[in-house]
Design a protein around this motif. Structure first.
Motif, PDB file in Angstrom:
ATOM      1  N   UNK A  46     -13.689  -3.500  -8.852  1.00  0.00           N
ATOM      2  CA  UNK A  46     -13.599  -4.793  -8.670  1.00  0.00           C
ATOM      3  C   UNK A  46     -12.566  -5.620  -8.639  1.00  0.00           C
ATOM      4  N   UNK A  47     -11.245  -4.132  -8.924  1.00  0.00           N
ATOM      5  CA  UNK A  47      -9.968  -5.169  -8.499  1.00  0.00           C
ATOM      6  C   UNK A  47     -10.079  -5.622  -6.527  1.00  0.00           C
ATOM      7  N   UNK A  48     -10.064  -4.462  -6.253  1.00  0.00           N
ATOM      8  CA  UNK A  48     -10.113  -4.633  -4.909  1.00  0.00           C
ATOM      9  C   UNK A  48     -10.821  -6.278  -4.247  1.00  0.00           C
TER      10      UNK A  48
ATOM     11  N   UNK B 277       0.303  -9.136  -9.509  1.00  0.00           N
ATOM     12  CA  UNK B 277       0.021  -8.573 -11.337  1.00  0.00           C
ATOM     13  C   UNK B 277      -1.738  -7.611 -11.279  1.00  0.00           C
ATOM     14  N   UNK B 278      -1.642  -7.562  -9.766  1.00  0.00           N
ATOM     15  CA  UNK B 278      -3.287  -6.379  -9.350  1.00  0.00           C
ATOM     16  C   UNK B 278      -2.207  -4.640  -9.308  1.00  0.00           C
ATOM     17  N   UNK B 279      -0.873  -5.199  -8.909  1.00  0.00           N
ATOM     18  CA  UNK B 279       0.337  -3.999  -9.329  1.00  0.00           C
ATOM     19  C   UNK B 279      -0.067  -3.035 -10.805  1.00  0.00           C
TER      20      UNK B 279
ATOM     21  N   UNK C 147       2.292   5.532  -4.632  1.00  0.00           N
ATOM     22  CA  UNK C 147       2.961   4.918  -3.198  1.00  0.00           C
ATOM     23  C   UNK C 147       1.950   3.967  -3.150  1.00  0.00           C
ATOM     24  N   UNK C 148       0.654   4.115  -3.761  1.00  0.00           N
ATOM     25  CA  UNK C 148      -0.234   2.862  -3.583  1.00  0.00           C
ATOM     26  C   UNK C 148       0.216   1.773  -4.608  1.00  0.00           C
ATOM     27  N   UNK C 149       0.773   2.278  -5.562  1.00  0.00           N
ATOM     28  CA  UNK C 149       1.017   0.715  -6.843  1.00  0.00           C
ATOM     29  C   UNK C 149       2.277   0.928  -6.799  1.00  0.00           C
ATOM     30  N   UNK C 150       3.839   1.070  -5.931  1.00  0.00           N
ATOM     31  CA  UNK C 150       5.020   0.526  -5.481  1.00  0.00           C
ATOM     32  C   UNK C 150       4.917   0.475  -3.784  1.00  0.00           C
TER      33      UNK C 150
END
Ligand SMILES: [Zn+2]
Length: 118
Positions: free
Chosen positions: A47-49, A74-76, A109-112
């Protein structure tokens, strides 16, 4: 007056069978709950993507760059929250439970990623 040994033995056997059935049920219920929680987390991530994608499609304007950056962080934060709740947000394990809350380099890695060049 005491229970005779045979009655006691049969009673215990029955009790043992009941316990095994209960334990089996409990395990099945735990499995179902785990599946539901993971499915829910996966849907949340998808949903977020989708929301990000829609946002990208509808705001190609260069003036929006600052706002986009804001929404990106925000999405991070959302991803970070899901990760901290104990789920993978990386592509391979996406939405599954992090066993014993072990750290995952791919998730981090995905988050930052890219967050250094704000
Ligand atoms: Zn991961």
């Amino acid at each position: 007056m005491s229970m005779d040994k045979r009655t006691l033995y049969d009673g215990l056997n029955e009790f043992e069978e009941d316990l095994q059935k209960l334990s089996q049920n409990l395990m099945e219920m735990k499995g179902s709950l785990q599946e539901l929680v993971e499915k829910n987390t996966t849907l949340e991530l998808e949903n977020q993507r989708l929301r990000e994608h829609i946002h990208e499609l509808s705001h190609k304007d260069a003036n929006q760059a600052g706002k986009e950056k804001q929404e990106l962080s925000q999405s991070r934060l959302n991803l970070e929250k899901i990760y901290e709740e104990g789920f993978h947000v990386c592509y391979d394990l996406y939405g599954s439970r992090r066993e014993h809350d072990e750290p995952c380099a791919f998730c981090l890695e995905v988050i930052y990623r890219d967050s250094g060049n704000k």
